[in-house]
Scaffold this active site. Structure first.
Site, short mmCIF file in Angstrom:
data_model
loop_
_atom_site.label_atom_id
_atom_site.label_comp_id
_atom_site.label_asym_id
_atom_site.label_seq_id
_atom_site.Cartn_x
_atom_site.Cartn_y
_atom_site.Cartn_z
N TYR A 188 13.70 5.22 3.56
CA TYR A 188 14.46 6.31 4.19
C TYR A 188 15.64 6.72 3.31
CZ TYR A 188 17.67 8.65 7.34
OH TYR A 188 18.54 9.55 7.89
N VAL A 240 14.58 0.88 3.12
CA VAL A 240 14.78 1.36 1.75
C VAL A 240 14.22 2.77 1.59
CG1 VAL A 240 14.27 0.95 -0.68
CG2 VAL A 240 14.67 -1.00 0.84
N LYS A 284 12.86 -17.83 -1.73
CA LYS A 284 12.53 -16.89 -0.66
C LYS A 284 12.22 -17.72 0.58
CE LYS A 284 11.66 -12.38 -0.04
NZ LYS A 284 12.27 -11.20 -0.62
P1 NAD Z 1 11.19 -2.07 6.22
O1 NAD Z 1 10.40 -3.04 7.03
O2 NAD Z 1 12.48 -1.56 6.75
O3 NAD Z 1 10.31 -0.80 5.86
C1 NAD Z 1 8.98 -0.89 5.49
C2 NAD Z 1 8.28 0.30 6.09
O4 NAD Z 1 6.92 0.32 5.64
C3 NAD Z 1 8.23 0.28 7.61
O5 NAD Z 1 8.71 1.50 8.13
C4 NAD Z 1 6.76 0.08 7.94
O6 NAD Z 1 6.35 0.70 9.15
C5 NAD Z 1 6.10 0.71 6.74
N1 NAD Z 1 4.73 0.29 6.50
C6 NAD Z 1 4.17 -0.92 6.67
N2 NAD Z 1 2.86 -0.90 6.34
C7 NAD Z 1 2.60 0.37 5.93
C8 NAD Z 1 1.44 1.02 5.44
N3 NAD Z 1 0.29 0.39 5.31
N4 NAD Z 1 1.54 2.33 5.12
C9 NAD Z 1 2.70 2.99 5.23
N5 NAD Z 1 3.83 2.42 5.70
C10 NAD Z 1 3.79 1.12 6.03
O7 NAD Z 1 11.41 -2.80 4.80
P2 NAD Z 1 12.43 -2.38 3.65
O8 NAD Z 1 13.63 -3.22 3.73
O9 NAD Z 1 12.55 -0.90 3.61
O10 NAD Z 1 11.61 -2.88 2.37
C11 NAD Z 1 10.51 -2.15 1.88
C12 NAD Z 1 9.89 -2.92 0.72
O11 NAD Z 1 10.86 -3.10 -0.31
C13 NAD Z 1 9.40 -4.32 1.06
O12 NAD Z 1 8.27 -4.62 0.29
C14 NAD Z 1 10.54 -5.21 0.62
O13 NAD Z 1 10.13 -6.52 0.31
C15 NAD Z 1 11.01 -4.48 -0.60
N6 NAD Z 1 12.40 -4.74 -0.94
C16 NAD Z 1 13.37 -4.50 -0.03
C17 NAD Z 1 14.69 -4.74 -0.39
C18 NAD Z 1 15.82 -4.46 0.56
O14 NAD Z 1 16.98 -4.45 0.12
N7 NAD Z 1 15.57 -4.19 1.83
C19 NAD Z 1 15.00 -5.24 -1.65
C20 NAD Z 1 13.97 -5.45 -2.57
C21 NAD Z 1 12.66 -5.20 -2.19
#
Ligand code: NAD
Length: 350
Positions: free
Chosen positions: A182, A180, A75
Site C-alpha cells: 500500500y 508494504v 526469524k
Molecule cells: P501484509 O500481510 O501486510 O501484506 C501482504 C498482502 O498480500 C496482504 O494484503 C495479502 O492479502 C496479500 N496476498 C496474500 N496472498 C496473495 C496472493 N496470492 N495474491 C495477491 N495478494 C496476496 O505483509 P507486508 O508487511 O506488506 O509484507 C509483504 C511482503 O514483504 C512479505 O513477503 C514480507 O515478508 C515482506 N517484507 C515485509 C517487510 C515489512 O517491513 N513489513 C520487510 C521485508 C519484507
C-alpha cells in the site's frame, strides 16, 4: 532438511496455557545478534513451518549483512491464524520464548503480526523492536520504511534496465497491497507510475484504486502482466519454473521475501531479459528501521532514511557485477552476502 544450511540454533516453543506453538531459527550470529521478524501463519504442518522459518532466517543473515548492519540472521514463526488466534497471552508467551535466548535473537513484526502484538511481546522481553515510535524518532511500523527502500530500488532498476531517469508513465504491477504494498503504491503513484494492483482481499484493492487511481487485476493474472515492473509484495516463492515462462515484465523488484522458489530459478530471469532486484537487498528498509530503534541510540527518522537511501547504490553494484560477470543477480548477491559472513561462496541450498 536442505534448508538447514548450517543454522546455529533452532528452538521450538510450546505454551499450553496460551496455545503458543512457535519456532525461532537463528541462522548466524557472526555479525551480531540474530534479528528478523515474527511471522504468524496457519501452516498446514510443523514441517512447513520449519522449512519457512529456516529459509527466512537465512535470508535475514544475507539481508542484514548486505545492509551493513551489525546483526546476524534469525526469524520466528508462530503457527496459527492471525485473524482468529491472537491474544495478549500468546504474544507474552512468545516474548518469554524470545527472552529465554538472552538476546541472541531480536524480534519484530512480519506478515500476520503488528506493532500492537510487539507491544505485548515487550511485556516479556526487551529483545524486541517495531514498537510504536514518537513522531520524528526512528522505529515504529517497519512497513513504510520497507516500501521506501523498494521504491528507491525500483527507480535504480528502471534506470539500469530501461535507461529511464524517472518513473513518470512507467507501468508497475503490484502483487499484494498490504502493509508494504500500500505504501509503495502511494510513492509510485506520486512519481507518476501507472499502477495495476492485485490482492486476495478485495477491500485493500478497492482502497488503492479509489485513493490512487490504480487498476485492479485478478490475483491469478498479476504476475503475467505486460508491464515495465513487477513488484511482488505478497508472499514468497512466486517465481518458479511454472510462473517464469509466463512473465512479461522487464524488471522484478518487490518487497516479498524469498521470491525465487529455488536459487536456480534466478538463472531463467536474465535469459528472459528480466532484471531481478534480489529481494533481501531491496527490502532491507524495515530492518534498518528496526535496528535504529532497537539500539536506542536516539536515532531520528532522518538517520533511518539516510541509511535506506544506500539501497539503490547497492543494487546498482549488483546489477553491474551481474552484467560484467554474466551471472544472475541473485547469485551475485548471495556471493557478496556470504563473503561478508565469512562463508564460502558456494551455496549449499538451491
Ligand atoms: P501484509 O500481510 O501486510 O501484506 C501482504 C498482502 O498480500 C496482504 O494484503 C495479502 O492479502 C496479500 N496476498 C496474500 N496472498 C496473495 C496472493 N496470492 N495474491 C495477491 N495478494 C496476496 O505483509 P507486508 O508487511 O506488506 O509484507 C509483504 C511482503 O514483504 C512479505 O513477503 C514480507 O515478508 C515482506 N517484507 C515485509 C517487510 C515489512 O517491513 N513489513 C520487510 C521485508 C519484507
Amino acid at each position: 532438511m536442505r534448508e538447514f544450511d548450517g543454522h546455529e540454533q533452532v528452538l521450538f516453543g510450546h505454551d499450553a496455557a496460551s496455545g503458543l506453538r512457535a519456532i525461532i531459527a537463528i541462522h548466524s550470529t557472526v555479525l551480531g545478534p540474530a534479528a528478523g521478524g515474527c511471522r504468524m501463519w496457519p501452516y498446514t504442518g510443523t514441517a512447513d513451518a520449519v522449512s519457512d522459518v529456516l529459509r527466512l532466517s537465512r535470508g535475514m543473515s544475507y539481508k542484514n549483512a548486505m545492509a551493513g548492519l551489525p546483526l546476524g540472521g534469525g526469524k520466528a514463526v508462530i503457527i496459527g491464524d492471525s485473524r482468529k488466534a491472537k491474544t495478549r497471552e500468546l504474544f507474552e508467551a512468545f516474548g518469554r520464548l524470545v527472552d529465554s535466548l538472552g538476546g541472541r535473537y531480536i524480534t519484530a513484526e512480519d506478515v500476520g503480526t503488528t506493532t500492537a502484538d510487539m507491544a505485548n511481546v515487550a511485556h516479556a522481553t526487551r529483545y524486541v523492536a517495531g514498537l510504536g515510535a514518537a513522531p520524528g524518532a526512528a522505529g515504529g511500523d517497519p512497513g513504510p520504511k520497507t516500501a521506501l527502500g523498494v521504491f528507491l530500488g525500483i527507480k535504480a532498476a528502471v534506470k539500469f534496465r530501461l535507461g529511464r531517469a524517472d518513473l513518470n508513465g512507467v507501468t508497475v504491477a503490484v502483487q499484494g497491497v498490504g502493509g508494504v504494498g500500500y505504501h509503495l503504491c502511494g510513492m509510485l503513484a506520486a512519481a507518476g507510475a501507472q499502477l495495476s494492483v492485485a490482492d486476495v482481499r478485495p477491500a485493500v484493492v478497492q482502497r488503492v484504486c479509489q485513493e490512487l487511481g490504480a487498476r485492479a487485476v485478478p490475483a491469478d493474472e498479476v504476475l503475467a502482466l505486460d508491464v515495465d515492473v513487477l513488484a511482488p509484495c505478497a508472499l514468497g516463492a512466486v517465481l518458479d519454473s511454472r510462473s517464469i515462462p509466463r512473465l512479461r515484465a522487464r524488471v522484478i523488484a518487490g518487497a516479498a521475501n524469498n521470491q525465487l522458489a529455488h536459487g536456480q530459478d534466478g538463472t531463467a530471469l536474465p535469459a528472459a531479459g528480466i532484471l531481478y532486484a534480489p529481494d533481501y537487498v531491496i527490502n532491507a528498509g524495515g530492518i534498518i528501521s528496526v535496528w535504529h530503534e532497537y539500539r536506542r541510540g536516539g536515532a531520528t527518522e532522518a538517520h533511518v532514511i539516510a541509511d535506506i537511501e544506500a539501497i539503490p547504490g547497492r543494487l546498482t553494484e549488483i546489477f553491474e557485477r551481474s552484467r560484467r560477470e554474466n551471472r544472475p543477480t541473485n547469485v551475485v548477491a548471495d556471493e557478496m552476502a556470504r563473503e561478508r559472513l565469512g562463508q564460502p561462496p558456494h551455496q549449499l541450498v538451491a
